[in-house]
Design a protein around this motif. Structure first.
Motif, PDB file in Angstrom:
ATOM      1  N   CYS A   1     -14.855  31.181  14.819  1.00 28.29           N
ATOM      2  CA  CYS A   1     -13.975  30.117  15.285  1.00 28.29           C
ATOM      3  C   CYS A   1     -14.690  29.932  16.532  1.00 28.29           C
ATOM      4  O   CYS A   1     -14.540  28.353  16.843  1.00 28.29           O
ATOM      5  CB  CYS A   1     -12.833  29.705  14.891  1.00 28.29           C
ATOM      6  SG  CYS A   1     -11.854  29.883  13.023  1.00 28.29           S
TER       7      CYS A   1
ATOM      8  N   THR B   1      -7.630  25.479  13.382  1.00 31.45           N
ATOM      9  CA  THR B   1      -8.690  25.675  14.294  1.00 31.45           C
ATOM     10  C   THR B   1      -9.543  23.674  14.475  1.00 31.45           C
ATOM     11  O   THR B   1      -9.385  23.262  15.412  1.00 31.45           O
ATOM     12  CB  THR B   1     -10.279  26.733  14.505  1.00 31.45           C
ATOM     13  OG1 THR B   1      -8.687  27.400  13.737  1.00 31.45           O
ATOM     14  CG2 THR B   1     -10.585  26.421  15.389  1.00 31.45           C
TER      15      THR B   1
ATOM     16  N   ARG C   1     -10.067  28.289   9.946  1.00 31.94           N
ATOM     17  CA  ARG C   1     -10.795  27.043   9.804  1.00 31.94           C
ATOM     18  C   ARG C   1      -9.768  25.838  10.308  1.00 31.94           C
ATOM     19  O   ARG C   1      -9.868  25.165  11.137  1.00 31.94           O
ATOM     20  CB  ARG C   1     -11.826  27.076   9.147  1.00 31.94           C
ATOM     21  CG  ARG C   1     -13.265  26.049   9.140  1.00 31.94           C
ATOM     22  CD  ARG C   1     -13.460  25.526   8.227  1.00 31.94           C
ATOM     23  NE  ARG C   1     -12.827  24.682   7.440  1.00 31.94           N
ATOM     24  CZ  ARG C   1     -12.501  23.952   7.340  1.00 31.94           C
ATOM     25  NH1 ARG C   1     -13.328  22.882   8.059  1.00 31.94           N
ATOM     26  NH2 ARG C   1     -11.953  22.789   6.530  1.00 31.94           N
TER      27      ARG C   1
END
Length: 290
Positions: A107, A78, A75
């Motif tokens: 995601c 990203t 996470r």
């Protein structure tokens, strides 16, 4: 004379049409506003295309349990990527059914409103990565090139193409493209016992891998972020099964009562993976639904 010339021209046009049909055609840009994910496909008739994925599994990050450290790292990476900050290509490796590809899909769902997009590419099509990167390089969105269950046998052409895109080409890396790959092999290539013979020992006792081993780990090393997944124990498996049962609307009391059945389901399958827990929850919820 004119009739013969017309016939000759007609046959020439037919021949040119047939030749054009089998010649490779450049990759055409899809309707970028029509989807958030695409699959790269080669056509049997020649050429290739980015096919939109119309129906994507509604996977949320909160749905995935017992992989909190891996989820947080993916996470965060990203988030940096979508925000235009430096981020790494990611290799997710480990036991099957532990949520590697599900994390990537989750995601995508989480960051699609902020411009994240995904292109799925099969291992056999990795030689076309430069064409895919070129067509998205000028887009404002951020693209994840996703290759699931990635592994290579000796001499496969996609191996070199992926190495070049990750790190090693004279071309600069494209800031709006990252590669996320999943694999059951940490180094993506088969490893053999005889390769241990290539290790060299220095006089002070240090161990140095030989050229064969160095070549095999050179691809995985080009991924900046490694996430490892491990088999679940019984408590983790039951927690995941309970999460999915709740997802399907099963009452808390019934979730507790379903624990023995969940364990029996895993015993019959010979696995306590997250995938097995998901399959049990679907079966149980379907059987007990009003």
């Amino acid at each position: 004379m004119n009739d013969k010339l017309d016939l000759l021209l007609e046959r020439a046009n037919q021949l040119i049409t047939r030749i054009e049909a089998i010649l490779p055609r450049p990759l055409a840009a899809p309707d970028w506003d029509g989807a958030i994910a695409w699959r790269y496909r080669r056509r049997a008739s020649g050429g290739s295309a980015l096919e939109p994925v119309r129906h994507i599994a509604a996977m949320q990050l909160d749905d995935l349990k017992e992989v909190e450290p891996q989820k947080e790292k993916l996470r965060r990476n990203t988030e940096q990527f979508v925000a235009g900050k430096p981020a790494n290509n990611v290799l997710l490796t480990g036991a099957r059914g532990t949520g590697k590809s599900s994390l990537i899909r989750a995601c995508l769902q989480a960051y699609a409103p902020r411009g994240l997009r995904l292109i799925e590419v099969d291992k056999s099509d990795l030689t076309d990565l430069p064409d895919i990167v070129e067509i998205v390089a000028a887009r404002p969105e951020k693209f994840i090139i996703f290759s699931d269950d990635l592994s290579f046998d000796e001499g496969e052409p996609g191996y070199k193409a992926l190495k070049s895109i990750l790190d090693g080409s004279v071309a600069a890396s494209t800031p709006n493209v990252l590669i996320y790959a999943t694999s059951n092999r940490r180094h993506l290539l088969p490893e053999y016992m005889k390769e241990n013979l290539s290790y060299q020992h220095s006089e002070d006792g240090e161990l140095h891998p030989g050229e064969v081993v160095e070549e095999k780990i050179s691809l995985s090393e080009r991924f900046g972020l490694w996430l490892s997944f491990y088999p679940f124990n019984q408590d983790e498996y039951l927690a995941i099964a309970g999460q999915w049962l709740a997802h399907f609307g099963v009452a808390p009391a019934d979730i507790e009562a379903a624990r023995p059945q969940a364990l029996l389901w895993a015993l019959e399958r010979g696995s306590r993976s997250g995938r097995v827990a998901w399959q049990f929850a679907r079966d149980y919820a379907g059987r007990t639904a009003a």
